[in-house]
Design a protein around this motif. Sequence first.
Motif, PDB file in Angstrom:
ATOM      1  N   ILE A   1     -10.961   4.514   6.535  1.00 24.71           N
ATOM      2  CA  ILE A   1     -11.692   3.341   6.036  1.00 24.71           C
ATOM      3  C   ILE A   1     -11.406   2.060   6.828  1.00 24.71           C
ATOM      4  O   ILE A   1     -12.348   1.412   7.303  1.00 24.71           O
ATOM      5  N   PRO A   2     -10.128   1.634   7.007  1.00 21.56           N
ATOM      6  CA  PRO A   2      -9.904   0.379   7.747  1.00 21.56           C
ATOM      7  C   PRO A   2     -10.420   0.433   9.178  1.00 21.56           C
ATOM      8  O   PRO A   2     -10.979  -0.548   9.687  1.00 21.56           O
TER       9      PRO A   2
ATOM     10  N   GLY B   1       0.816  -1.208   0.000  1.00 21.87           N
ATOM     11  CA  GLY B   1       0.000   0.000   0.000  1.00 21.87           C
ATOM     12  C   GLY B   1       0.851   1.259   0.000  1.00 21.87           C
ATOM     13  O   GLY B   1       0.520   2.254  -0.653  1.00 21.87           O
TER      14      GLY B   1
ATOM     15  N   ILE C   1      -1.456   2.825   1.899  1.00 23.38           N
ATOM     16  CA  ILE C   1      -1.637   3.960   0.986  1.00 23.38           C
ATOM     17  C   ILE C   1      -1.779   5.255   1.777  1.00 23.38           C
ATOM     18  O   ILE C   1      -1.167   6.281   1.462  1.00 23.38           O
ATOM     19  N   SER C   2      -2.603   5.206   2.840  1.00 22.97           N
ATOM     20  CA  SER C   2      -2.821   6.378   3.679  1.00 22.97           C
ATOM     21  C   SER C   2      -1.520   6.849   4.322  1.00 22.97           C
ATOM     22  O   SER C   2      -1.209   8.042   4.317  1.00 22.97           O
TER      23      SER C   2
ATOM     24  N   ALA D   1      -6.618  -6.512   2.484  1.00 21.79           N
ATOM     25  CA  ALA D   1      -7.130  -5.334   1.787  1.00 21.79           C
ATOM     26  C   ALA D   1      -7.069  -4.102   2.683  1.00 21.79           C
ATOM     27  O   ALA D   1      -6.699  -3.006   2.235  1.00 21.79           O
ATOM     28  N   GLN D   2      -7.417  -4.271   3.959  1.00 22.43           N
ATOM     29  CA  GLN D   2      -7.340  -3.159   4.891  1.00 22.43           C
ATOM     30  C   GLN D   2      -5.898  -2.706   5.082  1.00 22.43           C
ATOM     31  O   GLN D   2      -5.616  -1.504   5.227  1.00 22.43           O
TER      32      GLN D   2
ATOM     33  N   LEU E   1      -4.949  -0.484   2.155  1.00 20.22           N
ATOM     34  CA  LEU E   1      -5.556   0.836   2.287  1.00 20.22           C
ATOM     35  C   LEU E   1      -4.801   1.686   3.304  1.00 20.22           C
ATOM     36  O   LEU E   1      -4.535   2.876   3.075  1.00 20.22           O
TER      37      LEU E   1
ATOM     38  N   GLY F   1       0.672   4.114  -2.606  1.00 22.83           N
ATOM     39  CA  GLY F   1       0.412   5.464  -2.114  1.00 22.83           C
ATOM     40  C   GLY F   1       1.417   6.474  -2.642  1.00 22.83           C
ATOM     41  O   GLY F   1       1.055   7.604  -2.985  1.00 22.83           O
TER      42      GLY F   1
ATOM     43  N   LEU G   1      -8.679   7.923   3.461  1.00 23.32           N
ATOM     44  CA  LEU G   1      -8.254   6.529   3.308  1.00 23.32           C
ATOM     45  C   LEU G   1      -7.910   5.911   4.652  1.00 23.32           C
ATOM     46  O   LEU G   1      -8.172   4.731   4.899  1.00 23.32           O
ATOM     47  N   HIS G   2      -7.309   6.718   5.525  1.00 24.15           N
ATOM     48  CA  HIS G   2      -6.941   6.217   6.850  1.00 24.15           C
ATOM     49  C   HIS G   2      -8.174   5.848   7.669  1.00 24.15           C
ATOM     50  O   HIS G   2      -8.141   4.945   8.510  1.00 24.15           O
TER      51      HIS G   2
END
Length: 228
Positions: free
Chosen positions: A101-102, A64, A183-184, A176-177, A180, A68, A98-99
């Motif tokens: 979401i998980p 990620g 990326i964040s 997936a989390q 994410l 990112g 994005l941060h």
Amino acid sequence: MILGGFLFISVSVGGIFAWIVSKLFQQTTQGLSLLCGGFLVGLLALDIIPTALQMYQMFGILLGALIGYLLFQVLHGFTHPATAQTPSLYLLTIALLLHTIPLSITIGNALSDSTFGITLTTSTILHHVPEGFALTAALLSQGKHLWSLLLVFMSLSMCFTLFIWIGHYINLTNHAQSILLGISISLLAATSLSEFILQHRQALPRVSFLSYILMGYLLSTLFHFFMR
């Protein structure tokens, strides 16, 4: 909706604190920007990265982070013309969305366990106080109107509420989390260094440059201590 409302209050509290601090830097937009950069570095080092490494998969976080960084380069080109000299609030907002979401999905998965769900939700809502500080400091350092901050806070709250609902019905994989969150983290780190810190390295004397960054980091440390 109730949880989203609490998160809105949380980021607003952080925003009010940032507004108070900004009064000390009325004539120094570079100083406020560096303060925000140091604060974001502290937020990453003391809170976001340790939590990510504890809760999510290392491989997913690293993957990620790579995605990112590439995303940062693309978004930086779109939101930052070559002549721009102010940090981009858009990149910071995307990273914090994005941060969210998980963490929201985790809360949604945990709602069936009332004790764990309440504890985790309270912790997450308090965790967004420093994010409200960072967003407000970034906006004030650009001289933007406060009404635009209201839209950003509402977006965070709506994203938080939406993904709690999704997490309650859909179990997103840990991998997936992890991606994410990676990326964040990468977007936050790149934005902090490129947009808020390095951009002003020639604008102030070295002592002032380092002092503002250190003050931001120390403020982040105080938030971390009181939000634990």
